[in-house]
Design a protein around this motif. Structure first.
Motif, short mmCIF file in Angstrom:
data_model
loop_
_atom_site.label_atom_id
_atom_site.label_comp_id
_atom_site.label_asym_id
_atom_site.label_seq_id
_atom_site.Cartn_x
_atom_site.Cartn_y
_atom_site.Cartn_z
N ALA A 34 8.92 -5.66 2.65
CA ALA A 34 8.99 -4.75 1.51
C ALA A 34 7.78 -4.95 0.60
CB ALA A 34 10.28 -4.99 0.73
N ASN A 35 7.35 -3.87 -0.04
CA ASN A 35 6.17 -3.94 -0.89
C ASN A 35 6.40 -4.77 -2.16
OD1 ASN A 35 4.93 -2.39 1.00
ND2 ASN A 35 4.35 -0.75 -0.38
N ASP A 36 7.66 -5.01 -2.53
CA ASP A 36 7.91 -5.84 -3.70
C ASP A 36 8.11 -7.32 -3.33
OD1 ASP A 36 10.38 -5.60 -2.49
OD2 ASP A 36 11.43 -4.88 -4.28
N GLU A 126 4.92 1.60 -4.35
CA GLU A 126 6.29 1.52 -3.87
C GLU A 126 6.39 1.77 -2.36
OE1 GLU A 126 10.25 3.84 -5.03
OE2 GLU A 126 9.09 3.11 -6.75
N ASP A 127 5.62 2.74 -1.87
CA ASP A 127 5.68 3.11 -0.46
C ASP A 127 4.31 3.60 0.00
OD1 ASP A 127 6.37 3.93 2.08
OD2 ASP A 127 7.66 5.57 1.42
N PHE A 128 3.75 2.95 1.01
CA PHE A 128 2.44 3.35 1.52
C PHE A 128 2.49 4.70 2.24
CE2 PHE A 128 1.58 -1.32 1.36
CZ PHE A 128 0.61 -1.25 0.38
N PRO A 133 -3.57 8.69 4.56
CA PRO A 133 -4.18 7.84 5.59
C PRO A 133 -3.19 6.88 6.25
CG PRO A 133 -5.56 7.91 3.62
CD PRO A 133 -4.27 8.59 3.28
N ARG A 134 -2.03 6.65 5.63
CA ARG A 134 -1.03 5.75 6.23
C ARG A 134 -0.52 6.29 7.56
NH1 ARG A 134 1.42 3.37 9.14
NH2 ARG A 134 3.19 2.02 8.86
N ALA A 135 -0.27 7.60 7.61
CA ALA A 135 0.20 8.21 8.85
C ALA A 135 -0.86 8.10 9.93
CB ALA A 135 0.58 9.67 8.62
#
Length: 175
Positions: A34-36, A126-128, A133-135
Motif C-alpha cells: 500500500a502507498n501509505d 493515494e493511487d498510482f 504512465p502507470r498503465a
C-alpha cells in the motif's frame, strides 16, 4: 570471431540480473504494498534507482553493440526462427528502453523524484493508477516478462536441443 566483446557480455549478464530484479521487485514488492505503508518509500527508492541504472547501462550497451564487432548471426534451417531471433533482440532492447522511460514518465507525473529522493516529507499519491504512465508501465512490465521468458527458453533450446553452442557466444573467452 566466435564471441561478443567482453564488455557486451558483462553488460548482458549484469542487465539480465538487474531487469529480472526490477521486474520481480515491481511485481512482488511494490504492487502489493500500500502507498501509505512506510516501507513503500524505501522500495520505490531502490526500484527507481535500479530503473535509472538500467536505462544508463542500456545506453552504454547499445553503444558497445554498435561500435564493436559481433560474431555472425547464427542461422538455423528454419527461416521463421531466424527472423524471430532478430525481432526478439530488437524487441528486448525496445522493451527495456520503453520500460525505463515509462517509469521516468510515471515518476515525473506522480511527483516521485521530490518525494522519494528529495526528502520533501510529502506522502505518496493515494493511487498510482491515477497517472496515465502507470498503465503503460504495467503493460510494458508484462510484455518485458514475456520477452525475457521467451529469450531464456530460446537460449535453452539452442543449448540443450540444438546443441549448437550459441550460448557460448555470450560468455567470456577468446573471441
Amino acid at each position: 570471431m566466435r564471441r561478443y566483446h567482453p564488455a557486451l557480455v558483462a553488460l548482458h549478464w549484469l542487465l539480465a540480473l538487474m531487469i529480472v530484479g526490477a521486474l520481480a521487485a515491481g511485481t512482488f514488492i511494490l504492487v502489493p504494498t500500500a502507498n501509505d505503508d512506510p516501507s513503500k518509500l524505501f522500495s520505490l527508492r531502490m526500484h527507481m534507482g535500479l530503473g535509472l541504472a538500467i536505462l544508463a547501462l542500456m545506453v552504454l550497451r547499445l553503444a558497445v553493440r554498435v561500435f564493436t564487432r559481433s560474431p555472425p548471426a547464427v542461422e538455423t534451417d528454419l527461416p521463421s526462427v531466424n527472423v524471430a531471433a532478430r525481432v526478439m533482440h530488437v524487441a528486448l532492447y525496445l522493451g527495456a528502453f520503453a520500460m525505463a522511460l515509462s517509469g521516468v514518465a510515471l515518476a515525473r507525473a506522480a511527483g516521485l523524484p521530490e518525494i522519494v529522493f528529495g526528502g520533501s516529507g510529502a506522502p505518496l499519491p493515494e493511487d498510482f493508477h491515477a497517472f496515465a504512465p502507470r498503465a503503460v508501465h504495467g503493460a510494458l512490465a508484462t510484455v518485458l516478462m514475456v520477452l525475457v521468458a521467451v529469450h531464456v527458453l530460446a537460449a535453452l533450446w539452442h543449448q540443450f536441443v540444438r546443441r549448437d553452442g550459441l550460448m557460448a557466444r555470450m560468455w567470456f573467452g577468446a573471441r
